[in-house]
Scaffold this motif. Structure first.
Motif, PDB file in Angstrom:
ATOM      1  N   THR A  85       0.867  -1.149  -0.106  1.00  0.00           N
ATOM      2  CA  THR A  85       0.117   0.026  -0.147  1.00  0.00           C
ATOM      3  C   THR A  85       0.814   1.441   0.085  1.00  0.00           C
ATOM      4  N   CYS A  86       0.644   2.035  -0.973  1.00  0.00           N
ATOM      5  CA  CYS A  86       1.599   3.142  -1.097  1.00  0.00           C
ATOM      6  C   CYS A  86       1.020   4.504  -0.632  1.00  0.00           C
ATOM      7  N   ILE A  87       1.115   4.783   0.283  1.00  0.00           N
ATOM      8  CA  ILE A  87       0.717   6.546   0.766  1.00  0.00           C
ATOM      9  C   ILE A  87       1.901   7.367   0.766  1.00  0.00           C
ATOM     10  N   SER A  88       2.935   7.370   1.639  1.00  0.00           N
ATOM     11  CA  SER A  88       3.838   8.151   2.206  1.00  0.00           C
ATOM     12  C   SER A  88       4.787   8.486   0.944  1.00  0.00           C
ATOM     13  N   GLU A  89       5.302   9.855   0.828  1.00  0.00           N
ATOM     14  CA  GLU A  89       6.019  10.087  -0.375  1.00  0.00           C
ATOM     15  C   GLU A  89       7.194  11.090   0.393  1.00  0.00           C
ATOM     16  N   PRO A  90       8.219  11.262  -0.658  1.00  0.00           N
ATOM     17  CA  PRO A  90       9.476  11.840  -0.153  1.00  0.00           C
ATOM     18  C   PRO A  90       9.009  13.194   0.674  1.00  0.00           C
ATOM     19  N   GLU A  91       8.137  14.108   0.122  1.00  0.00           N
ATOM     20  CA  GLU A  91       8.060  15.335   0.636  1.00  0.00           C
ATOM     21  C   GLU A  91       6.555  15.651   1.372  1.00  0.00           C
ATOM     22  N   VAL A  92       5.982  14.095   1.422  1.00  0.00           N
ATOM     23  CA  VAL A  92       4.584  14.070   2.173  1.00  0.00           C
ATOM     24  C   VAL A  92       4.598  13.093   3.052  1.00  0.00           C
ATOM     25  N   GLY A  93       4.374  13.104   4.433  1.00  0.00           N
ATOM     26  CA  GLY A  93       4.179  12.120   5.382  1.00  0.00           C
ATOM     27  C   GLY A  93       2.798  11.704   5.479  1.00  0.00           C
ATOM     28  N   SER A  94       2.481  12.141   6.810  1.00  0.00           N
ATOM     29  CA  SER A  94       0.933  11.726   7.061  1.00  0.00           C
ATOM     30  C   SER A  94      -0.146  12.466   6.621  1.00  0.00           C
ATOM     31  N   ASN A  95       0.256  13.593   6.022  1.00  0.00           N
ATOM     32  CA  ASN A  95      -0.675  14.651   5.411  1.00  0.00           C
ATOM     33  C   ASN A  95      -1.306  13.947   4.043  1.00  0.00           C
ATOM     34  N   VAL A  96      -2.517  13.070   4.054  1.00  0.00           N
ATOM     35  CA  VAL A  96      -2.546  12.420   2.809  1.00  0.00           C
ATOM     36  C   VAL A  96      -3.196  13.417   1.759  1.00  0.00           C
ATOM     37  N   ARG A  97      -3.891  14.545   2.440  1.00  0.00           N
ATOM     38  CA  ARG A  97      -4.096  15.598   1.417  1.00  0.00           C
ATOM     39  C   ARG A  97      -3.239  16.176   0.481  1.00  0.00           C
ATOM     40  N   GLU A  98      -2.031  15.886   0.747  1.00  0.00           N
ATOM     41  CA  GLU A  98      -0.912  16.800   0.143  1.00  0.00           C
ATOM     42  C   GLU A  98      -0.174  15.779  -0.893  1.00  0.00           C
ATOM     43  N   VAL A  99      -0.588  14.512  -1.268  1.00  0.00           N
ATOM     44  CA  VAL A  99       0.156  13.640  -2.013  1.00  0.00           C
ATOM     45  C   VAL A  99       0.121  14.297  -3.278  1.00  0.00           C
ATOM     46  N   LYS A 100       1.336  13.991  -3.941  1.00  0.00           N
ATOM     47  CA  LYS A 100       1.982  14.525  -5.126  1.00  0.00           C
ATOM     48  C   LYS A 100       1.762  13.572  -6.315  1.00  0.00           C
ATOM     49  N   CYS A 101       1.778  12.306  -5.956  1.00  0.00           N
ATOM     50  CA  CYS A 101       1.631  11.140  -6.851  1.00  0.00           C
ATOM     51  C   CYS A 101       0.155  11.617  -7.823  1.00  0.00           C
ATOM     52  N   ARG A 102       0.373  11.556  -9.102  1.00  0.00           N
ATOM     53  CA  ARG A 102      -0.699  11.656 -10.047  1.00  0.00           C
ATOM     54  C   ARG A 102      -1.106  10.955 -10.876  1.00  0.00           C
ATOM     55  N   ALA A 103      -2.288  10.505 -11.220  1.00  0.00           N
ATOM     56  CA  ALA A 103      -2.812   9.735 -12.171  1.00  0.00           C
ATOM     57  C   ALA A 103      -3.750  10.464 -13.170  1.00  0.00           C
ATOM     58  N   ALA A 104      -3.460  10.214 -14.655  1.00  0.00           N
ATOM     59  CA  ALA A 104      -4.072  10.698 -15.757  1.00  0.00           C
ATOM     60  C   ALA A 104      -4.579   9.734 -16.368  1.00  0.00           C
ATOM     61  N   ARG A 105      -6.102  10.065 -16.852  1.00  0.00           N
ATOM     62  CA  ARG A 105      -7.093   9.153 -17.443  1.00  0.00           C
ATOM     63  C   ARG A 105      -6.757   9.566 -19.101  1.00  0.00           C
ATOM     64  N   GLU A 106      -6.609   8.209 -19.934  1.00  0.00           N
ATOM     65  CA  GLU A 106      -6.288   8.440 -21.455  1.00  0.00           C
ATOM     66  C   GLU A 106      -7.542   7.466 -21.918  1.00  0.00           C
ATOM     67  N   GLY A 107      -8.684   7.658 -21.936  1.00  0.00           N
ATOM     68  CA  GLY A 107      -9.541   6.964 -22.239  1.00  0.00           C
ATOM     69  C   GLY A 107     -10.004   5.967 -21.206  1.00  0.00           C
ATOM     70  N   GLU A 108      -9.867   4.557 -21.377  1.00  0.00           N
ATOM     71  CA  GLU A 108      -9.989   3.922 -20.330  1.00  0.00           C
ATOM     72  C   GLU A 108      -8.732   3.452 -19.337  1.00  0.00           C
ATOM     73  N   LYS A 109      -7.900   3.990 -20.115  1.00  0.00           N
ATOM     74  CA  LYS A 109      -6.461   3.594 -19.543  1.00  0.00           C
ATOM     75  C   LYS A 109      -5.955   4.661 -18.262  1.00  0.00           C
ATOM     76  N   ILE A 110      -5.271   4.517 -17.240  1.00  0.00           N
ATOM     77  CA  ILE A 110      -4.885   5.357 -16.260  1.00  0.00           C
ATOM     78  C   ILE A 110      -3.524   5.070 -16.431  1.00  0.00           C
ATOM     79  N   PHE A 111      -2.695   6.361 -16.144  1.00  0.00           N
ATOM     80  CA  PHE A 111      -1.390   6.280 -16.114  1.00  0.00           C
ATOM     81  C   PHE A 111      -0.738   7.101 -14.871  1.00  0.00           C
TER      82      PHE A 111
END
Length: 388
Positions: A134-160
């Motif tokens: 399970t991937c939550i924490s990031e290098p610049e974001v600890g426990s504040n889930v609201r600030e996650v920077k990891c992004r997902a982009a839709r392209e049709g039915e695919k997500i990147f």
């Protein structure tokens, strides 16, 4: 020591005591030797070995325990599950961490997954055929889930998915990842298969718990599809915070297992080691240390068991689980430190296990929200004023 442990377990039911006794026999015979082996190797088990270990603990329901029977789980009550989990942490906390991640990934899939997701991901987890992280924490974001920077982009039915995650347990061995990321302007949980998504992992070397995998994960347009969104799109923040409630209790129980192991070592050593013509257990300062350790351990255990009971009732309990997590993890550091002190010079050598217990305990105040974060959660809930 046996009388003290028996008294502490008097509140358990007959079934719980029998389950604990049977599990202890198995774990001491099969897992205790592996504790030393992977400590010496300095790295976690590989994926195939870990799957075999998961299959072994699953004989007692430690992967499926929190999953209802209709989803193929053991449907255990949380107190019984917690009793077994603490015992595993006493014997091999590194494996306990891996079990915690696997079990809570299964719990998330059971709670939030679609029928198709349960068929593809939950059932193989319960059969110990696949490993999740399970991937939550990031290098610049600890426990504040609201600030996650990891992004997902839709392209049709695919997500990147693009971004970096940090402090990910089971990351190196994982077959798929549940990624908390920004999707469509909100925070969602998205499942990414390692083979299809081709995310990469890098193992991190740690002070303690060296037999537990902790990784950086890298997502460079990792590919998945729309039907891999777990739960409600945009509901990832609430879903993650609810999972934190449960996970924090089990991080506390991990620390209690480590502290219990250290206390047992200290009692044995104090009775065996002679100084000034008698066992050091007969000196007042040593007895004072042992009394402190035993009382702190019991207080931490009771806080965690209250958390388990509240989770079982299904009521909001982030205040109580935060109390349990910060107190248990910090007390384990104190308890193991006193165990080292009782051992004197022997305590800082690798000839005695208390050195390992101390390093393992020192790790635990950090994951799933540091002690400072837990106190801010408690303070916010008491006052209604957020400090972060």
């Amino acid at each position: 020591m046996e009388n003290v442990i028996a008294a502490a377990q008097a509140i358990y039911t007959d079934d719980q005591r029998m389950l604990l006794e049977n599990f202890r026999k198995m774990a001491e015979a099969e897992f205790a030797p592996l504790t030393e082996k992977y400590e010496a190797l300095g790295h976690p088990p590989d994926a195939d070995t870990l799957k075999g270990l998961f299959a072994k603990v699953e004989e007692f329901g430690l992967i499926s325990g929190l999953i209802p029977e209709e989803d193929g789980g053991a449907g255990m009550d949380r107190m019984s599950y917690g009793i077994l989990y603490e015992e595993l942490a006493r014997i091999w906390p590194d494996l306990a961490i891996a079990v915690l991640i696997q079990g809570h990934a299964a719990f998330a899939l059971s709670l939030l997954g679609s029928p198709a997701q349960k068929e593809i991901y939950l059932k193989p987890l319960l059969r110990s055929e696949r490993i999740a992280c399970t991937c939550i924490s990031e290098p610049e974001v600890g426990s504040n889930v609201r600030e996650v920077k990891c992004r997902a982009a839709r392209e049709g039915e695919k997500i990147f998915i693009s971004g970096q995650k940090l402090w990910i347990s089971n990351g190196a061995q994982s077959d798929f990842a549940i990624v908390v990321c920004n999707l469509d302007g909100g925070i969602s949980m998205v499942i990414v298969d390692r083979d299809a998504g081709k995310y990469e992992s890098r193992e991190l070397r740690k002070l303690g718990l060296v037999g537990a995998s902790t990784c950086e994960l890298f997502f460079d347009r990792a590919e998945t599809t729309s039907d891999h969104v777990l739960g409600q799109p945009g509901g990832g923040l609430f879903q993650t915070l609810k999972l934190f409630e449960s996970a924090r209790v089990f991080v506390g129980l991990t620390s209690i297992g480590i502290g219990q192991a250290a206390l047992e070592c200290a009692v044995t050593y104090a009775k065996d080691r002679h100084q000034h013509g008698k066992p050091i257990a007969g000196h007042q300062l040593i007895q004072g240390y042992l009394a402190d350790m035993a009382t702190q351990l019991d207080a931490a255990r009771l806080l965690c068991q209250r958390g388990l009971q509240l989770l079982e009732l299904g009521v909001r309990c982030d205040t109580q689980t935060s109390m349990a997590k910060w107190y248990a993890t910090e007390m384990a550091v104190e308890i193991t430190g006193k165990a080292v002190q009782i051992h004197g010079g022997n305590g800082i050598t690798k000839e005695f296990p208390v050195e390992r217990h101390f390093r393992n305990a020192k790790v635990m105040p950090i994951p799933d929200g540091t002690t400072e974060i837990q106190k801010l959660v408690i303070g916010r809930n008491l006052t209604g004023v957020g400090a972060f």
